[in-house]
Scaffold this motif. Structure first.
Motif, PDB file in Angstrom:
ATOM      1  N   THR A  31      -1.189   0.929  -4.926  1.00  0.00           N
ATOM      2  CA  THR A  31      -0.372  -0.210  -5.344  1.00  0.00           C
ATOM      3  C   THR A  31      -0.741  -1.436  -4.523  1.00  0.00           C
ATOM      4  OG1 THR A  31       1.386   0.433  -3.813  1.00  0.00           O
ATOM      5  CG2 THR A  31       1.579   1.232  -6.067  1.00  0.00           C
ATOM      6  N   ARG A  32      -0.314  -2.598  -5.006  1.00  0.00           N
ATOM      7  CA  ARG A  32      -0.628  -3.838  -4.285  1.00  0.00           C
ATOM      8  C   ARG A  32       0.240  -4.038  -3.058  1.00  0.00           C
ATOM      9  NH1 ARG A  32      -0.778  -8.027  -9.092  1.00  0.00           N
ATOM     10  NH2 ARG A  32      -0.303  -6.260 -10.388  1.00  0.00           N
ATOM     11  N   SER A  33       1.367  -3.354  -2.995  1.00  0.00           N
ATOM     12  CA  SER A  33       2.204  -3.471  -1.797  1.00  0.00           C
ATOM     13  C   SER A  33       2.710  -2.093  -1.392  1.00  0.00           C
ATOM     14  CB  SER A  33       3.393  -4.414  -2.038  1.00  0.00           C
ATOM     15  OG  SER A  33       4.391  -3.772  -2.790  1.00  0.00           O
ATOM     16  N   ASP A  59      -5.350  -3.756  -3.274  1.00  0.00           N
ATOM     17  CA  ASP A  59      -5.184  -5.056  -3.930  1.00  0.00           C
ATOM     18  C   ASP A  59      -6.558  -5.574  -4.303  1.00  0.00           C
ATOM     19  OD1 ASP A  59      -4.210  -7.372  -4.955  1.00  0.00           O
ATOM     20  OD2 ASP A  59      -3.603  -8.238  -3.049  1.00  0.00           O
TER      21      ASP A  59
END
Length: 72
Positions: A31-33, A59
Motif C-alpha cells: 500500500t502507499r501508506s 508507492d
C-alpha cells in the motif's frame, strides 16, 4: 504460494485479498501508506483469524515520465 494484491486497502483489491486469505494463501498487501495497510490487514484478520498477511509500503511513481525512467 504467496499472492500479491495491489489496491488491497479497499474495494475489489480488499475483497480479493480477503478471499485469498480465506482460501489459505499467504497474501502480500503493498500500500502507499503503512496506516492503510495496517487497517486492511486488521479488517481481514477480523474475518479470517490466523490469515497469513504481509504488509509493506509501495508507492510507485504515477507520472508517466517517472515510470519511463525506471530501470528495466
Amino acid at each position: 504460494m504467496g499472492q500479491i494484491v495491489t489496491g488491497a486497502n479497499s474495494g475489489i483489491g480488499w475483497h480479493t485479498a480477503l478471499e485469498l486469505a480465506r482460501a489459505g494463501a499467504e497474501v502480500a498487501l503493498p500500500t502507499r501508506s503503512a496506516a492503510k495497510g495496517e487497517d486492511a490487514t486488521a479488517c481481514i484478520r477480523r474475518e479470517v483469524p490466523g490469515a497469513r498477511l504481509v504488509t509493506s509500503v509501495l508507492d510507485l511513481p504515477t507520472s508517466p515520465r517517472c515510470i519511463c525512467s525506471l530501470p528495466g
